[in-house]
Design a protein around this motif. Structure first.
Motif, PDB file in Angstrom:
ATOM      1  N   PHE A 285      62.148  53.025  36.916  1.00  0.00           N
ATOM      2  CA  PHE A 285      62.823  51.924  37.526  1.00  0.00           C
ATOM      3  C   PHE A 285      64.049  52.389  38.493  1.00  0.00           C
ATOM      4  CE2 PHE A 285      61.559  50.398  33.339  1.00  0.00           C
ATOM      5  CZ  PHE A 285      61.117  49.375  33.485  1.00  0.00           C
TER       6      PHE A 285
ATOM      7  N   HIS B 172      63.662  52.253  41.616  1.00  0.00           N
ATOM      8  CA  HIS B 172      64.059  51.528  42.571  1.00  0.00           C
ATOM      9  C   HIS B 172      65.270  50.516  42.321  1.00  0.00           C
ATOM     10  CE1 HIS B 172      61.112  49.305  40.140  1.00  0.00           C
ATOM     11  NE2 HIS B 172      61.110  48.525  40.887  1.00  0.00           N
ATOM     12  N   ARG B 173      65.104  50.145  41.130  1.00  0.00           N
ATOM     13  CA  ARG B 173      66.279  48.947  40.745  1.00  0.00           C
ATOM     14  C   ARG B 173      67.480  49.760  40.483  1.00  0.00           C
ATOM     15  NH1 ARG B 173      64.262  44.351  42.015  1.00  0.00           N
ATOM     16  NH2 ARG B 173      62.464  43.705  40.794  1.00  0.00           N
TER      17      ARG B 173
ATOM     18  N   ARG C 127      68.447  46.703  35.234  1.00  0.00           N
ATOM     19  CA  ARG C 127      69.554  47.514  34.834  1.00  0.00           C
ATOM     20  C   ARG C 127      70.180  47.381  33.744  1.00  0.00           C
ATOM     21  NH1 ARG C 127      70.105  46.138  40.301  1.00  0.00           N
ATOM     22  NH2 ARG C 127      72.340  45.089  40.002  1.00  0.00           N
TER      23      ARG C 127
ATOM     24  N   THR D 161      66.575  39.679  38.464  1.00  0.00           N
ATOM     25  CA  THR D 161      65.565  40.528  38.057  1.00  0.00           C
ATOM     26  C   THR D 161      65.839  42.059  38.053  1.00  0.00           C
ATOM     27  OG1 THR D 161      63.716  39.290  38.476  1.00  0.00           O
ATOM     28  CG2 THR D 161      63.072  41.415  37.784  1.00  0.00           C
ATOM     29  N   GLY D 162      66.271  42.457  39.367  1.00  0.00           N
ATOM     30  CA  GLY D 162      67.014  43.749  39.414  1.00  0.00           C
ATOM     31  C   GLY D 162      68.121  43.918  38.320  1.00  0.00           C
TER      32      GLY D 162
ATOM     33  N   GLU E 225      69.514  49.958  43.863  1.00  0.00           N
ATOM     34  CA  GLU E 225      70.087  48.737  44.462  1.00  0.00           C
ATOM     35  C   GLU E 225      71.669  48.806  44.512  1.00  0.00           C
ATOM     36  OE1 GLU E 225      66.230  45.565  43.340  1.00  0.00           O
ATOM     37  OE2 GLU E 225      68.120  45.477  42.037  1.00  0.00           O
TER      38      GLU E 225
ATOM     39  N   GLU F 138      58.754  44.198  34.231  1.00  0.00           N
ATOM     40  CA  GLU F 138      58.166  44.921  35.333  1.00  0.00           C
ATOM     41  C   GLU F 138      57.027  44.024  35.362  1.00  0.00           C
ATOM     42  OE1 GLU F 138      57.267  49.632  35.646  1.00  0.00           O
ATOM     43  OE2 GLU F 138      56.424  48.607  33.774  1.00  0.00           O
TER      44      GLU F 138
END
Length: 351
Positions: free
Chosen positions: A215, A217-218, A302, A297-298, A221, A350
């Motif tokens: 994760f 990429h999350r 997290r 969602t992100g 953010e 996911e």
């Protein structure tokens, strides 16, 4: 006939406790005078509730009430991130105060060194009682107002930006130039602690260790290292009752677990057992200062990652702190369930 000397009986438990208390008070007075000069202490009382550092309330002849916190001696078994915690607390309170949050004033911090086997911290005392102690006396409407005030307070703290991400002690090695790097180091450290203290994990270690990559990429953010208390549960929130009037938030204490990272992590630390993002009053207070905050969602990914991390910390720390009885049993069961639930949530998010 010569008299026979009768040996004194060995000190009993009460005598030993009295002697330990006298020594603790003498050391506290010595440290207070080291920090403030000649002052008169009229009373010293050990404070309960802390699970790592010890604390004493010191009442001075001039009316001041101060708190002296002392870390365990250097070399005491602890998790990797539990180094220099009182230095972190001093930093947190200084930065949070500048942001306008109600926190204790830092009067002195002494790191460990020659002649100082354990670091210590001197703070002003925040008058009142903790939220968890007052919980049954708080009316629903008052609770809603307090949660809004707490949300606003935490939003103010999150306006503070650190120089980097992670725990603010370079020697610990749990910091980095971005949030994915720092959080990976933090999670991997507690997994290594589990091995060191022989704590069984509630999921395969390789699965847990791979979460920051899976994760990443999350985590990426997060673009600003915000100040996060990460332990703002009701036991660390002090309230004051004004006669027959409403309760008010008097202060936020015990910032020793603070780090710089995702401000959303604060929602995990302040409600370890639940989901603070679903509290409309808390979120209304937070959004009064940060209206752009969204739980997309992100954000939910997290939050689940941070809940896994906190559950693992609470599970592993039980061994070096030698928890026993019902607390140890509850932590073992709860942390396993919490991690399992959050891993399932991550799979669903996911997908």
């Amino acid at each position: 006939m010569a008299a026979t000397a009768v040996p004194s009986p060995p000190p009993g438990p009460d005598d030993a406790e009295k002697l330990a208390e006298e020594r603790a008070h003498a050391l506290a007075v010595e440290r207070l005078r080291h920090a403030l000069g000649p002052v008169a202490v009229v009373r010293g009382t050990a404070l309960s509730g802390g699970l790592y550092n010890s604390a004493r309330l010191l009442e001075l002849a001039d009316g001041r009430r101060l708190v002296l916190k002392t870390a365990p001696r250097t070399g005491t078994p602890a998790l990797t991130h539990e180094q220099g915690l009182l230095g972190t607390e001093a930093l947190f309170h200084r930065l949070a105060a500048r942001a306008g949050a109600p926190v204790p004033t830092v009067l002195h911090h002494e790191p460990p060194g020659p002649g100082t086997p354990a670091e210590w911290l001197l703070l002003t005392h925040v008058d009142g009682i903790t939220w968890d102690a007052a919980r049954e006396r708080i009316a629903p409407a008052e609770r809603a107002a307090l949660r809004r005030r707490l949300g606003e307070c935490l939003a103010r703290i999150a306006t503070v930006t650190g120089a980097g991400y992670g725990y603010p002690r370079p020697a610990v090695g749990l910091s980095g130039p971005d949030w994915p790097f720092a959080f990976t180091a933090m999670l991997h450290a507690v997994l290594a602690d589990a091995i060191r203290f022989e704590v069984a994990l509630p999921a395969p270690p390789e699965l847990l260790a791979a979460l920051p990559v899976r994760f990443g990429h999350r985590l990426a953010e997060v673009r600003r290292p915000a100040l996060v208390h990460f332990d703002a549960w009701e036991g660390n929130i002090v309230l004051v009752g004004t006669g027959n009037g409403p309760w008010r938030l008097s202060g936020l204490i015990d910032g020793e677990r603070a780090f710089f990272g995702d401000p959303l992590a604060e929602l995990v630390g302040l409600d370890p057992l639940g989901s603070a993002e679903d509290d409309p009053d808390l979120m209304a207070g937070y959004r009064s200062l940060v209206p752009s905050l969204t739980i997309d969602t992100g954000a939910r990914v997290r939050l689940a990652l941070y809940r896994v991390y906190l559950a693992l910390v609470m599970r592993v720390e039980a061994v070096p702190r030698v928890y026993g009885g019902e607390l140890a049993a509850w932590l073992d069961t709860w942390s396993a369930e919490r991690v399992t639930q959050q891993l399932a949530a991550l799979d669903a998010l996911e997908a």
